[in-house]
Design a protein around this motif. Structure first.
Motif, PDB file in Angstrom:
ATOM      1  N   CYS A 154       0.918  -1.335   0.001  1.00  0.00           N
ATOM      2  CA  CYS A 154       0.000  -0.029  -0.043  1.00  0.00           C
ATOM      3  C   CYS A 154       0.920   1.243   0.019  1.00  0.00           C
ATOM      4  CB  CYS A 154      -0.850  -0.022   1.479  1.00  0.00           C
ATOM      5  SG  CYS A 154      -1.999   1.382   1.408  1.00  0.00           S
ATOM      6  N   ARG A 155       1.977   1.228   0.928  1.00  0.00           N
ATOM      7  CA  ARG A 155       2.753   2.614   0.949  1.00  0.00           C
ATOM      8  C   ARG A 155       3.458   2.737  -0.359  1.00  0.00           C
ATOM      9  NH1 ARG A 155       7.905   3.557   1.486  1.00  0.00           N
ATOM     10  NH2 ARG A 155       8.449   1.398   1.672  1.00  0.00           N
ATOM     11  N   ARG A 156       3.878   1.562  -1.014  1.00  0.00           N
ATOM     12  CA  ARG A 156       4.753   1.914  -2.177  1.00  0.00           C
ATOM     13  C   ARG A 156       3.993   2.633  -3.309  1.00  0.00           C
ATOM     14  NH1 ARG A 156       8.107  -3.359  -3.896  1.00  0.00           N
ATOM     15  NH2 ARG A 156       8.765  -1.997  -5.649  1.00  0.00           N
ATOM     16  N   VAL A 157       2.556   1.739  -3.554  1.00  0.00           N
ATOM     17  CA  VAL A 157       1.754   2.269  -4.618  1.00  0.00           C
ATOM     18  C   VAL A 157       1.422   3.920  -4.063  1.00  0.00           C
ATOM     19  CG1 VAL A 157      -0.599   2.146  -5.509  1.00  0.00           C
ATOM     20  CG2 VAL A 157       0.598   0.234  -5.010  1.00  0.00           C
ATOM     21  N   VAL A 158       1.019   4.218  -2.961  1.00  0.00           N
ATOM     22  CA  VAL A 158       0.649   5.775  -2.861  1.00  0.00           C
ATOM     23  C   VAL A 158       1.812   6.707  -3.075  1.00  0.00           C
ATOM     24  CG1 VAL A 158      -0.450   7.128  -1.140  1.00  0.00           C
ATOM     25  CG2 VAL A 158      -1.177   5.091  -1.438  1.00  0.00           C
ATOM     26  N   ARG A 159       3.040   6.085  -2.638  1.00  0.00           N
ATOM     27  CA  ARG A 159       4.206   6.964  -2.727  1.00  0.00           C
ATOM     28  C   ARG A 159       4.603   7.014  -4.149  1.00  0.00           C
ATOM     29  NH1 ARG A 159       9.936   4.682  -0.242  1.00  0.00           N
ATOM     30  NH2 ARG A 159       9.603   3.372  -2.054  1.00  0.00           N
ATOM     31  N   LEU A 160       4.651   6.279  -4.881  1.00  0.00           N
ATOM     32  CA  LEU A 160       4.950   6.303  -6.122  1.00  0.00           C
ATOM     33  C   LEU A 160       4.074   7.517  -6.954  1.00  0.00           C
ATOM     34  CD1 LEU A 160       6.503   5.746  -9.046  1.00  0.00           C
ATOM     35  CD2 LEU A 160       4.925   3.913  -9.151  1.00  0.00           C
ATOM     36  N   LEU A 161       2.724   7.222  -6.691  1.00  0.00           N
ATOM     37  CA  LEU A 161       1.719   8.167  -7.169  1.00  0.00           C
ATOM     38  C   LEU A 161       2.078   9.796  -6.815  1.00  0.00           C
ATOM     39  CD1 LEU A 161      -1.443   6.267  -6.692  1.00  0.00           C
ATOM     40  CD2 LEU A 161      -0.465   6.395  -8.869  1.00  0.00           C
ATOM     41  N   ARG A 162       2.477   9.858  -5.568  1.00  0.00           N
ATOM     42  CA  ARG A 162       2.833  11.095  -5.056  1.00  0.00           C
ATOM     43  C   ARG A 162       3.953  11.655  -5.654  1.00  0.00           C
ATOM     44  NH1 ARG A 162       0.155  13.488  -0.951  1.00  0.00           N
ATOM     45  NH2 ARG A 162      -1.106  12.109   0.643  1.00  0.00           N
ATOM     46  N   ARG A 163       5.091  10.674  -5.765  1.00  0.00           N
ATOM     47  CA  ARG A 163       6.337  11.106  -6.422  1.00  0.00           C
ATOM     48  C   ARG A 163       6.229  11.615  -7.970  1.00  0.00           C
ATOM     49  NH1 ARG A 163      10.832   7.100  -5.809  1.00  0.00           N
ATOM     50  NH2 ARG A 163      12.079   8.493  -6.403  1.00  0.00           N
ATOM     51  N   ILE A 164       5.166  10.835  -8.665  1.00  0.00           N
ATOM     52  CA  ILE A 164       4.783  11.378 -10.062  1.00  0.00           C
ATOM     53  C   ILE A 164       4.396  12.619 -10.095  1.00  0.00           C
ATOM     54  CG2 ILE A 164       3.539  10.782 -12.035  1.00  0.00           C
ATOM     55  CD1 ILE A 164       4.235   7.911 -11.491  1.00  0.00           C
ATOM     56  N   GLY A 165       3.636  13.141  -8.906  1.00  0.00           N
ATOM     57  CA  GLY A 165       2.912  14.394  -8.861  1.00  0.00           C
ATOM     58  C   GLY A 165       1.712  14.169  -8.889  1.00  0.00           C
ATOM     59  N   LEU A 166       0.932  13.074  -8.807  1.00  0.00           N
ATOM     60  CA  LEU A 166      -0.396  12.612  -8.941  1.00  0.00           C
ATOM     61  C   LEU A 166      -1.190  13.005  -7.501  1.00  0.00           C
ATOM     62  CD1 LEU A 166      -0.152   9.557 -11.213  1.00  0.00           C
ATOM     63  CD2 LEU A 166      -1.253  11.971 -11.973  1.00  0.00           C
ATOM     64  N   PRO A 167      -2.575  13.425  -7.586  1.00  0.00           N
ATOM     65  CA  PRO A 167      -3.095  13.404  -6.231  1.00  0.00           C
ATOM     66  C   PRO A 167      -3.491  12.063  -5.769  1.00  0.00           C
ATOM     67  CG  PRO A 167      -4.454  14.099  -8.134  1.00  0.00           C
ATOM     68  CD  PRO A 167      -3.375  13.958  -8.767  1.00  0.00           C
ATOM     69  N   VAL A 168      -3.687  11.692  -4.474  1.00  0.00           N
ATOM     70  CA  VAL A 168      -4.105  10.567  -3.997  1.00  0.00           C
ATOM     71  C   VAL A 168      -5.388  10.721  -3.119  1.00  0.00           C
ATOM     72  CG1 VAL A 168      -1.681   9.345  -4.176  1.00  0.00           C
ATOM     73  CG2 VAL A 168      -2.390  10.765  -1.920  1.00  0.00           C
ATOM     74  N   PHE A 169      -5.725  11.886  -3.100  1.00  0.00           N
ATOM     75  CA  PHE A 169      -6.959  12.185  -2.164  1.00  0.00           C
ATOM     76  C   PHE A 169      -7.708  13.286  -2.761  1.00  0.00           C
ATOM     77  CE2 PHE A 169      -9.376  13.879   1.609  1.00  0.00           C
ATOM     78  CZ  PHE A 169     -10.102  12.735   2.084  1.00  0.00           C
ATOM     79  N   ASP A 170      -8.894  13.436  -3.043  1.00  0.00           N
ATOM     80  CA  ASP A 170      -9.635  14.788  -3.252  1.00  0.00           C
ATOM     81  C   ASP A 170     -10.816  14.985  -2.304  1.00  0.00           C
ATOM     82  OD1 ASP A 170     -10.315  16.915  -4.854  1.00  0.00           O
ATOM     83  OD2 ASP A 170     -12.213  15.659  -5.551  1.00  0.00           O
ATOM     84  N   PRO A 171     -10.341  15.973  -1.517  1.00  0.00           N
ATOM     85  CA  PRO A 171     -11.620  16.106  -0.155  1.00  0.00           C
ATOM     86  C   PRO A 171     -12.864  16.351  -0.659  1.00  0.00           C
ATOM     87  CG  PRO A 171      -9.624  17.283   0.223  1.00  0.00           C
ATOM     88  CD  PRO A 171      -9.384  16.901  -1.371  1.00  0.00           C
ATOM     89  N   GLY A 172     -13.087  16.963  -2.116  1.00  0.00           N
ATOM     90  CA  GLY A 172     -14.437  17.531  -2.340  1.00  0.00           C
ATOM     91  C   GLY A 172     -15.308  16.340  -2.881  1.00  0.00           C
TER      92      GLY A 172
END
Length: 235
Positions: A154-172
């Protein structure tokens, strides 16, 4: 496909392509945001099918955006060629045996259960690839909470998305109410089977088949974990 009635691809006709022409030099004409969105779909293929591809992206999250080091433009590096060819091959291997979608349980639907509603409910504020990234992050946390994936996956998937510059959560849009609605819409669209794709490791995935397999409390906990992670990164 035509978007209508707050739903993606509500109207249209769908036919398998006779051919696909791909000229990587066109990638050099795209803004970085579109490159990141394309990388979201490549991360999708890596997570569900190819650990080596995932590791390559971990080493080079700036793929297709690296400064040119020679006469070739940014789309023609050895790494980029590997990433493109591998992800295209994986996609074709998955889609070709099921072109008419007689089987609605498709691994390539990873990232495409919650994302349609994230896009439409958010007024298309997020691009498709960005919504897919949010979906993948949420699905990874669901896999962790359901005991289908370990913390590290789980950590690796979310971290890679963040490092690419992609959002991983949208509060709205990432609310229990809307994400529950997204689950039900996918259940209806997939012949009353949820078929939620979740990672079980890097390069491996499985289906969560029934709506009842994702209790509301687990969905809420996954959303809280992503929201808390987002707060930590903003702090």
């Amino acid at each position: 496909g035509v978007n209508a009635l707050q739903t993606k691809n509500m109207y249209g006709a769908y036919h398998p392509a006779h051919a696909s022409l791909n000229d990587p030099s066109f990638l050099a004409t795209l803004p970085d945001r579109e490159i990141r969105c394309g990388l979201a779909e490549i991360v999708k293929m890596a997570v569900i099918l190819d650990e080596d591809l995932f590791r390559a992206l971990e080493r080079h999250p700036d793929a297709f955006r690296r400064p040119a080091t020679g006469p070739a433009d940014r789309s023609h590096g050895e790494l980029e060629t590997y990433v493109l060819r591998t992800s295209m091959r994986l996609m074709m291997e998955e889609l070709c045996p099921n072109l008419h979608e007689h089987d609605l349980a498709r691994l390539v639907d990873f990232g495409h259960t919650f994302s349609p509603l994230v896009e439409t409910a958010g007024g298309h504020r997020l691009e498709h690839g960005e919504a897919v990234a949010v979906d993948m992050a949420l699905s990874a946390h669901l896999a962790r909470l359901l005991g289908l994936a370990d913390e590290e996956t789980c950590r690796r998937v979310v971290r890679l998305l963040r490092r690419i510059g992609l959002p991983v959560f949208d509060p709205g849009t990432c609310t229990p109410e809307l994400m529950t609605q997204a689950l039900r819409a996918s259940w209806q669209r997939r012949g009353r089977k949820l078929n939620l794709v979740v990672p079980t490791g890097i390069g491996k995935a499985a289906f969560v088949e029934e709506l009842t397999d994702v209790p509301g409390t687990v969905l809420e906990d996954a959303l809280k974990a992503l929201a808390a992670d987002g707060e930590r990164h903003r702090a």
